[in-house]
Motif scaffolding. Structure first.
Motif, short mmCIF file in Angstrom:
data_model
loop_
_atom_site.label_atom_id
_atom_site.label_comp_id
_atom_site.label_asym_id
_atom_site.label_seq_id
_atom_site.Cartn_x
_atom_site.Cartn_y
_atom_site.Cartn_z
N ALA A 118 76.30 -4.26 67.12
CA ALA A 118 75.06 -4.20 67.89
C ALA A 118 73.85 -4.15 66.95
CB ALA A 118 75.06 -2.99 68.82
N TRP A 119 73.98 -3.39 65.85
CA TRP A 119 72.87 -3.30 64.90
C TRP A 119 72.61 -4.66 64.26
CZ3 TRP A 119 71.84 -4.47 59.90
CH2 TRP A 119 70.64 -3.98 59.38
N VAL A 120 73.67 -5.34 63.82
CA VAL A 120 73.50 -6.65 63.18
C VAL A 120 72.89 -7.64 64.16
CG1 VAL A 120 74.73 -8.62 62.17
CG2 VAL A 120 75.35 -6.29 61.49
N HIS A 121 73.36 -7.63 65.40
CA HIS A 121 72.82 -8.56 66.42
C HIS A 121 71.34 -8.28 66.66
CE1 HIS A 121 72.69 -11.09 70.00
NE2 HIS A 121 72.06 -10.08 70.61
N ASN A 122 70.97 -7.00 66.80
CA ASN A 122 69.57 -6.65 67.04
C ASN A 122 68.71 -7.03 65.84
OD1 ASN A 122 67.37 -5.06 68.51
ND2 ASN A 122 67.48 -3.97 66.55
N PHE A 123 69.20 -6.77 64.63
CA PHE A 123 68.45 -7.11 63.43
C PHE A 123 68.26 -8.62 63.32
CE2 PHE A 123 68.59 -8.25 58.86
CZ PHE A 123 67.39 -7.69 58.48
N ALA A 124 69.33 -9.37 63.57
CA ALA A 124 69.24 -10.83 63.47
C ALA A 124 68.28 -11.42 64.49
CB ALA A 124 70.63 -11.44 63.64
N GLU A 125 68.21 -10.82 65.65
CA GLU A 125 67.36 -11.35 66.72
C GLU A 125 65.90 -10.91 66.58
OE1 GLU A 125 67.97 -13.29 69.55
OE2 GLU A 125 69.87 -13.81 68.59
N ASN A 126 65.68 -9.65 66.19
CA ASN A 126 64.34 -9.08 66.32
C ASN A 126 63.61 -8.79 65.01
OD1 ASN A 126 64.60 -8.93 69.21
ND2 ASN A 126 65.97 -7.18 68.90
N GLU A 127 64.29 -8.70 63.90
CA GLU A 127 63.62 -8.36 62.65
C GLU A 127 63.80 -9.39 61.56
OE1 GLU A 127 63.68 -4.15 61.40
OE2 GLU A 127 65.01 -3.78 63.11
N LEU A 128 65.00 -9.90 61.44
CA LEU A 128 65.32 -10.79 60.34
C LEU A 128 64.43 -12.05 60.31
CD1 LEU A 128 68.83 -11.54 58.98
CD2 LEU A 128 67.28 -13.43 59.38
N PRO A 129 64.15 -12.71 61.44
CA PRO A 129 63.33 -13.92 61.37
C PRO A 129 61.94 -13.66 60.79
CG PRO A 129 64.51 -13.84 63.45
CD PRO A 129 64.71 -12.52 62.80
N ALA A 130 61.30 -12.56 61.19
CA ALA A 130 59.95 -12.27 60.71
C ALA A 130 59.99 -11.89 59.22
CB ALA A 130 59.34 -11.14 61.53
N GLU A 171 60.44 -15.01 57.26
CA GLU A 171 59.21 -15.83 57.22
C GLU A 171 58.28 -15.35 56.11
OE1 GLU A 171 55.54 -17.22 60.18
OE2 GLU A 171 57.08 -15.84 60.89
N VAL A 172 58.15 -14.04 55.94
CA VAL A 172 57.31 -13.50 54.87
C VAL A 172 57.82 -13.96 53.51
CG1 VAL A 172 56.55 -11.40 53.71
CG2 VAL A 172 56.54 -11.51 56.21
N ARG A 230 53.43 -10.80 44.03
CA ARG A 230 53.00 -11.36 45.31
C ARG A 230 53.91 -10.90 46.45
NH1 ARG A 230 52.23 -17.42 45.06
NH2 ARG A 230 50.02 -16.91 44.99
N LEU A 231 55.21 -10.92 46.20
CA LEU A 231 56.13 -10.52 47.27
C LEU A 231 55.96 -9.04 47.60
CD1 LEU A 231 58.32 -11.48 49.13
CD2 LEU A 231 60.01 -11.02 47.36
N LEU A 232 55.77 -8.18 46.60
CA LEU A 232 55.54 -6.76 46.88
C LEU A 232 54.25 -6.58 47.67
CD1 LEU A 232 56.19 -3.76 46.59
CD2 LEU A 232 55.04 -3.79 44.37
N ASP A 233 53.17 -7.26 47.28
CA ASP A 233 51.90 -7.14 47.99
C ASP A 233 52.05 -7.57 49.45
OD1 ASP A 233 50.65 -6.21 45.74
OD2 ASP A 233 49.81 -8.15 45.15
N ASN A 234 52.77 -8.65 49.68
CA ASN A 234 52.98 -9.11 51.06
C ASN A 234 53.80 -8.12 51.87
OD1 ASN A 234 52.19 -12.18 51.88
ND2 ASN A 234 52.37 -11.98 49.66
N ALA A 235 54.80 -7.49 51.24
CA ALA A 235 55.59 -6.49 51.95
C ALA A 235 54.73 -5.28 52.31
CB ALA A 235 56.77 -6.07 51.09
N ILE A 236 53.87 -4.85 51.37
CA ILE A 236 52.99 -3.71 51.63
C ILE A 236 52.03 -4.02 52.77
CG2 ILE A 236 51.10 -2.34 50.65
CD1 ILE A 236 52.57 -2.53 47.95
N ASN A 237 51.61 -5.26 52.88
CA ASN A 237 50.66 -5.66 53.92
C ASN A 237 51.31 -5.92 55.27
OD1 ASN A 237 48.40 -5.50 52.24
ND2 ASN A 237 48.73 -7.58 51.44
#
Length: 452
Positions: free
Chosen positions: A421-433, A436-437, A369-376
């Motif tokens: 800067a990379w960690v801050h950007n990742f934490a703000e813009n990618e990590l939450p989404a 959530e998955v 299930r987790l792989l399918d959700n990542a692919i989607n």
């Protein structure tokens, strides 16, 4: 041009002036250290090494490439380290009746350059024959001389024993000489002991009979024929000889080998170079500390494990679900099923990059299930594995966080700032989404499990 060659040139270009600065800025200390640095700075071979790398940077060593390719297929080692390869090629070039179209030119140059027959140009060697692995038996011992050149019209012969990376054994030079004397008593006999550095025969009595020759002589002859555009040699033959010259220059002849020259410089300036190495950065450990500091500022995320090649972390939310505790594959051991990783072990430059690892575990339903959700979620996850398997699965893998050039200016605060800067950007813009998955998959699985 190979990337590693470019890197070597850049490194030398930066190190030459830097060595002078090091000498000027060293605090008072043992005189021997100061003297070692001064001698290292003054060594003209550093410029020679730089020039040698520059010379070789555009040379494509086809023979080395073919050898490495066949080695990966399990058929052997590098061609240039194979003594039989050199003997076969030399036997072909020395034979005036072979298809190389240089006639007796290579043969005469070899006999002259090695000192076997210094006046060879006045004789006729056009009908000489070349025997590979000349079989002989002396005192009950069977032997095979590498190359025998036999000129019956001139009543002369030249025996060649070829040693590239090996050495003579079991008195073979003595036995070959005696066998030749018995088989060709009326011939003028010359014996050449061909090695990389012109090694003398082990037995002192044989030094009277065997002339030491170096592969530098072979390289010189090959290069002369390659550069002689008047000679009616077909281009394909010229290209082969050019490739052989490249192989000899890169790998066999000490004076023209980058690795050999670098080795010589190191051995003569060991104290100075070891002092520099002693203070070189431990990039991975220092990068890990920066990542750990930066990740410590991200709310809701916790370090799971750290080892020599990884920094692994996870969301505290995941700990609320039992299936997250079913991972079986992590080393150092962790029971987590899913972990985010800063990975320093790419096998090439060891620059850090981010990935999401899904450990092997007993719950195949959830892992699918987790792989399918990542692919989607193509804008969010980039799975390296798009079909399910029971082993490790990489749900996402991103580009390098740093560049190779950053390591050359590692002490510049702006480089370390890139990590934060990379960690801050990742934490703000990618990590939450991404989180959530994963959390939604965990919740769905728990709801299904509890409903059963």
């Amino acid at each position: 041009m190979q990337a590693e060659d470019t890197g070597e040139i850049i490194a030398l270009e930066s190190v030459l002036p830097a060595l002078g600065q090091l000498e000027d800025t060293m605090p008072p200390g043992p005189a021997t250290q100061m003297e070692a640095i001064a001698n290292f700075v003054a060594d003209a071979r550093l410029e020679e090494l730089k020039a040698l790398i520059e010379l070789q940077r555009n040379e494509f060593d086809a023979l080395d490439f073919v050898g490495r390719s066949s080695s990966r297929l399990g058929s052997g080692s590098n061609l240039w380290s194979d003594e039989e390869f050199h003997s076969n090629l030399l036997g072909w070039l020395l034979n005036p009746r072979e298809s190389h179209q240089v006639g007796e030119s290579f043969l005469k140059l070899f006999l002259e350059e090695t000192g076997a027959f210094p006046q060879v140009q006045t004789g006729d060697w056009s009908q000489a024959s070349v025997i590979r692995e000349w079989e002989n038996q002396v005192d009950g011992k069977l032997g095979y001389l590498d190359i025998l050149i036999l000129n019956e019209s001139e009543q002369a012969l030249c025996a060649i024993e070829n040693k590239v990376f090996s050495s003579e054994h079991s008195e073979q030079l003595t036995r070959y000489r005696k066998a030749l004397a018995a088989a060709y008593p009326d011939c003028i006999r010359r014996h050449v002991f061909l090695t990389r550095r012109g090694t003398l025969p082990f037995r002192e009595e044989e030094r009277e009979y065997w002339t030491p020759a170096t592969y530098a002589a072979v390289l010189n002859i090959v290069q002369r024929i390659v550069d002689d555009h008047i000679s009616p040699v077909e281009e394909d033959i010229r290209q082969l000889m050019r490739q052989y010259a490249t192989t000899l220059r890169r790998n066999i002849v000490p004076e023209t080998s980058v690795r050999q020259l670098a080795r010589q410089i190191y051995l003569e300036h060991k104290d100075a170079i070891d002092l520099i190495i002693q203070h070189k950065p431990n990039y991975i450990e220092e990068m890990k500390r920066e990542f750990l500091t930066a990740l410590g500022d991200v709310n809701g995320w916790v370090l799971d494990r750290e080892d020599s090649g990884f920094v692994r972390f996870r969301s505290l939310e995941w700990d609320n679900f039992e299936v997250q505790e079913t991972g079986t594959g992590w080393l150092p051991q962790s029971s987590a099923l899913i972990l985010f990783q800063i990975n320093f072990r790419d096998g090439a430059m060891n620059l850090p990059y981010f990935d999401v690892g899904l450990s092997p575990g007993p719950n195949e339903t959830f892992r699918r299930r987790l792989l399918d959700n990542a692919i989607n979620k193509p804008g969010l996850f980039t799975p390296r594995d798009r079909s399910y398997r029971s082993g490790w699965i990489v749900l996402d893998q991103k580009e390098y966080i740093l560049e190779e050039a950053d390591l050359k200016r590692w002490d510049d605060p702006s480089v370390r700032g890139k990590i934060h800067a990379w960690v801050h950007n990742f934490a703000e813009n990618e990590l939450p989404a991404m989180n959530e998955v994963v959390v939604n998959c965990l919740r769905e699985h728990e709801a299904e499990t509890q409903g059963q």
